[in-house]
Scaffold this active site. Structure first.
Site, PDB file in Angstrom:
ATOM      1  CB  SER B 143     111.291 106.164   3.510  1.00 35.57           C
ATOM      2  OG  SER B 143     111.862 105.007   2.930  1.00 35.57           O
ATOM      3  N   GLY B 176     100.376  95.172  -1.365  1.00 40.16           N
ATOM      4  CA  GLY B 176     100.392  93.747  -1.658  1.00 40.16           C
ATOM      5  C   GLY B 176      99.064  93.103  -1.332  1.00 40.16           C
ATOM      6  NE  ARG B 309     132.775  74.388 -14.304  1.00 38.66           N
ATOM      7  CZ  ARG B 309     132.192  74.332 -15.493  1.00 38.66           C
ATOM      8  NH1 ARG B 309     131.182  73.519 -15.678  1.00 38.66           N
ATOM      9  NH2 ARG B 309     132.625  75.083 -16.489  1.00 38.66           N
ATOM     10  CB  THR B 414     113.632 100.021  -1.458  1.00 36.17           C
ATOM     11  OG1 THR B 414     113.132  98.988  -2.310  1.00 36.17           O
ATOM     12  CG2 THR B 414     114.990 100.480  -1.982  1.00 36.17           C
ATOM     13  CD  GLU B 416     107.599  96.076   6.079  1.00 38.17           C
ATOM     14  OE1 GLU B 416     107.654  96.470   7.250  1.00 38.17           O
ATOM     15  OE2 GLU B 416     106.591  95.537   5.587  1.00 38.17           O
TER      16      GLU B 416
END
Lengths: 641, 641
Positions: B143, B176, B309, B414, B416
């Protein structure tokens, strides 16, 4: 402190960890000469299932399971549970496969069966000559076991029971062990006999022969890939006119004579049903404890990481601040640490009550195990999520464990009873005691509810630090909440039932109070246990820490639950003071955190690498799948213009 | 309603879903003639990465990405974001690989670079002739981008920059695309030039050649298996005297002349840093929207399942109750549904502000995108967890999607920017405006804070149903919270700074108020957007539903956040009335839920099988990996006696 937390058998735990560390089956990787244990989750489910069975074979061969079913004393039971907890801390699939085989299948044989069943199957189960599973849940019925649709009838001429799956919703589902390995199962089924529906009973059925071939009348399919727990081969089972000998009825609760007469010493069908549900109680006790151990793995990792990771500086010339020096980061992790200590003591106490149980304890055990199973498993997931986030990107690496454990342990929230349903059942039990006492005109005694007999005195509006941290103040506050919610719920229900609504529907409509009450009861019981541990402690420095943790557990619970303000158990002014007190307590505990997480006793090899020298572990020298240029240094490639 | 929720380009979304459904690359399985799309997570990370690239090649070949970087109008940007959202709804790894390549790498070239960079790389990026990645995060700094340790210097004689990784904590991490595929990267690095540290700048570096060989001076390793998102090949990069041409500096913000003079039109280094962080803003806008779509998948699945259900009956002779007929089950899911509608409208509006942005909007976009990214991603995870539990065991089956999505989307909390850090930054911005206005003696205007100028009037203690659901009452309450928290935070900070504490440390100590304020601001902005959508709606039945959802969003937010009671924004009596109102609103919305989730526009094939005829899908006929006895019917195996 570790002895206090583990509660028992620290030596057996260490021996179990050492045993696992001695075999490649349990070692995930070596980094820089340090050994890390763990399952490899970068595998297909097929591969994960295989290696889980390999681990079980290794452990069986080492004699780990000797006496697990054939020895009956509480001390042995505790020692075995310690070993089981350690195996489960290694990998939940391993813990579950063992638990299904020993505690569900084995427990059913032992506690629902009689001597003929014990003679036939207990030793073979211990030696893994048979592989057992537990066929209770169906596609259409999970928590509501009473509604299962598998049907069993009796043929007096052949002295056989015949089991059938009458429709698709009746297929047995989520049966751990069934898809690949299990040879035998306990089938829970409706028993229809002599024109009467006698309710749910348990039968032993062989589903595979020694060669692993599926038996006649049995059909098996796979539940498929799961979000975690892929080392467990969950299967689905259909029964088509499966015939079993009369003796295969597990007959400690009820029996069928050769002639086909149904007999039972327990007259009340409800009580009979409760008796058949007994194996689930041991499951809930186990889940509560296992959940706590994984919260411990998460916290030990996240707290150790936060003691070495820095981010952002307060000014340009100062170094970046350690994560755990941020009051906000302390606030994210230390209340969870305090609550983990709290539920850890509570889970140990529940376990000890359970292994030493008499029939007089059964109602208390049912309520405590239900409440604690829900509370501990939810706490585990919340803790792992917060720890994952607190570790940032590193929390997403599987080898760092905290993130992966979420997927592996999520199942705890819904199996062996959905948590929300369990909390409702806790309230139902409390309300039942309340109304029974009222009807008889006697004071409340059971479930620690004596304090409810007191007048509903309110709490003093104290808010100084020592008052807020004081244990008598704190237990009074938790008792006040429980007492008031119980009165309110009872009043709402009485109001509705007096107007013609059924009790069941009234409970359903008062779901908010019932939910709040379930948590209030569980949290009060946990606090009482914690205070007991604190008061019994003679070492002054440990006693000091326990007191701080206990105070933080209580104040952060109050801070998180709007119910305290909603019904005026505390004033807004006290709530604001509590916020400041939490920050203060976190700062007081901060210097001791390393010792507090080391006291969890989790071996180094079972924590993620980020709990240690993560810069060293991430250095180029230790990297896997390295790629670098094969070019000679003199030829340089630059980005094309 | 779907047009309203999607906000734009419904046609392009449907075409994208149809395109995926037309290729086996995107089809997970057929059950009973029905097609289910999805990635196969029962694969190693190596296999998941490969098929993700196969999917990207397919989409490129089909022209899906044409114009994504070379066309510049807002309409095209919106249309492309719609397509991207659909691809991300199929699988987060696919969405991320595309996002990193187009929006991080491509966005950096486009917005941080100038014409020479655009000419060189934009078309090749669109055509996937280069594969880009984004090297910002380091092992030691996530960060806190300002603290990154990669160092770049300039060699005027060769007119080259030289990039180095000076220590292990400086290795680029979580990149990435880097581990397997990427040929190029934008490297964020400290620039040291002419004896001065000029701060973080961005440089283009080629890391692999056309044959896929790692370039000279580059070392690459793998980040390893993750808890999810394993279709993205996250890598680690070290730079050893990597030399790049001077022109490779992305020079829209600052430049280095041939002679080595550092020049920039932006004088303030802080502003320059902010300009380099611009690609992150587009990332946050995208994350907010993508998070919402996955909450929608979870809710559509869980709500549809709860409509079919049954579990437990109220009395012995009545049928079991549909899950969604339990007030408690409604309470678990319908407030999440309401909040999903709320954040969906807000995310669309943020997107529209973003694609039409001018420089005057940049402060607002920074604050809104930070707050919404945190709010939406947390909402997504909470929703998926609740939906997973609400689906019981079925929620653990990977093919039912809700459970698996948690692991795939956890990263959003968490990356960006850590959510907690972002919320603190939101408060910091608001406090900055507050103090600036105070200093200048002018009223607050920015960030929708005009209401703060009003006197701190308290809310009327109304608690009847229509008052509680009234939009003016509700917005006043949210504004009151924001206003009061802002005043309190400012007072606490002023008190500390007047005693010599730095602003930074004061903010750090007032972390609770800062956190509460960040949420208060975000939730108020979301509400204003929702009210705007509601007021603009002319169709009366849609308007009715929007009003109910809006009311439920607000009341459940108040119910969950103790802050309203802690500071007296509402009374305990109102809080109790709000609880009843929530239950009432859930019952009012209950008849419309199917239409409300169908309006999400998620195609059938992207919901889990439990959203439909799950008994049929689980029937023996459609089971995979079936096992049954090969024995002839006449030979029967019974359990050995």
């Amino acid at each position: 402190m570790q002895k206090l937390l583990d509660g028992h058998n620290v030596e057996e735990r260490n021996r179990t960890f050492d045993l696992m560390a001695s075999s490649n089956l349990f070692i995930l990787k070596h980094i820089g000469g340090d050994k890390f244990l763990g399952a490899d989750y970068n595998q297909t489910m097929e591969a994960q299932r295989e290696i889980t069975m390999d681990r079980i074979r290794f452990l069986t061969h080492k004699g780990v399971f000797r006496g697990w079913l054939t020895k009956n004393d509480p001390e042995t039971a505790l020692a075995n549970s310690a070993v089981h907890e350690c195996l489960g801390t290694f990998d939940h699939s391993l813990g579950i496969k063992i638990g299904v085989h020993f505690h569900l299948w084995g427990g059913a044989i032992k506690y629902l069966g009689t001597e003929r069943h014990h003679k036939k199957w207990l030793q073979d189960t211990e030696d893994y000559n048979v592989k057992g599973c537990f066929s209770m849940t169906e596609l259409g019925h999970g928590s509501n076991v009473r509604g299962i649709e598998t049907i069993t009838v009796y043929n007096a001429s052949t002295q056989e029971f015949i089991i059938n799956t009458p429709c698709e919703s009746a297929q047995k589902y989520w049966i751990g062990g069934a898809a690949n390995d299990a040879t035998h199962t306990v089938v829970f089924s409706q028993l229809h006999i002599n024109g009467k529906k006698e309710g749910v009973h348990a039968f032993v059925v062989q589903i595979r022969d020694e060669k692993g071939q599926v038996c006649q009348g049995i059909r098996i399919a796979d539940c498929g890939h799961k979000i975690g727990l892929n080392g467990v081969d969950n299967g689905r089972i259909w029964f088509d006119n499966v015939r079993i000998p009369r003796e295969n009825l597990l007959n400690s609760v009820a029996d069928v004579t050769v002639n086909g007469d149904y007999i039972s010493q327990i007259e009340d069908p409800e009580q009979r049903f409760g008796a058949f549900m007994a194996p689930l109680t041991s499951g809930r006790v186990t889940i509560a404890t296992n959940a706590v151990y994984n919260a411990k793995v998460g916290l030990a990792t996240a707290i150790r990481y936060a003691l070495t990771r820095r981010a952002f500086s307060l000014s340009q010339n100062t170094s970046e601040v350690l994560l755990l020096d941020y009051p906000s980061h302390q606030h994210r992790l230390l209340p969870l640490l305090a609550k983990t200590y709290a539920v850890s003591f509570a889970a140990v106490q529940l376990k000890k009550i359970y292994v030493n149980r008499t029939s007089a304890d059964s109602k208390l055990i049912h309520v405590l195990s239900s409440g604690y199973k829900a509370m501990c498993s939810w706490h585990n997931l919340n803790t792992l999520q917060e720890c994952r986030e607190a570790c940032g990107g590193q929390g997403l690496k599987t080898e760092n464990r905290v993130g992966q454990l979420k997927a592996e342990y999520d199942v705890q929230l819904t199996f062996e009873g959905d948590n929300n349903v369990l909390m409702q059942q806790v309230s139902k039990a409390l309300i039942g005691e309340y109304f029974a006492a009222k009807r008889k005109g006697t004071p409340l005694v059971a479930f620690g509810l004596k304090h409810v007999n007191a007048t509903n005195a309110s709490i003093q509006t104290l808010q100084n630090s020592s008052a807020l941290q004081n244990k008598d103040f704190q237990i009074s506050l938790f008792q006040l909440r429980e007492r008031d919610l119980l009165h309110r719920l009872a009043a709402e229900i009485s109001d509705k039932t007096s107007k013609g609504t059924s009790m069941a529907e009234a409970m359903l409509r008062s779901y908010r109070l019932a939910e709040d009450l379930g948590h209030a009861f569980s949290e009060r019981c946990v606090l009482e246990t914690f205070i007991g541990v604190e008061e019994d402690q003679t070492d002054t420095s440990i006693k000091y820490l326990l007191g701080k943790l206990r105070a933080l557990y209580v104040l952060s619970s109050i801070d998180e639950r709007a119910v305290f303000l909603r019904y005026g158990y505390i004033t807004p002014s006290q709530a604001q003071a509590i916020q400041l007190e939490i920050t203060r307590l976190c700062a007081e505990i901060r210097p001791h955190v390393l010792a507090l997480v080391d006291a969890f006793g989790i071996p180094r090899g079972l924590l993620g690498p980020i709990a240690f020298d993560w810069i060293k572990y991430n250095s180029w020298d230790y990297a896997e799948n390295k790629k670098e240029s094969r070019e000679s240094p003199s030829s340089i490639i630059t980005a094309r213009l």
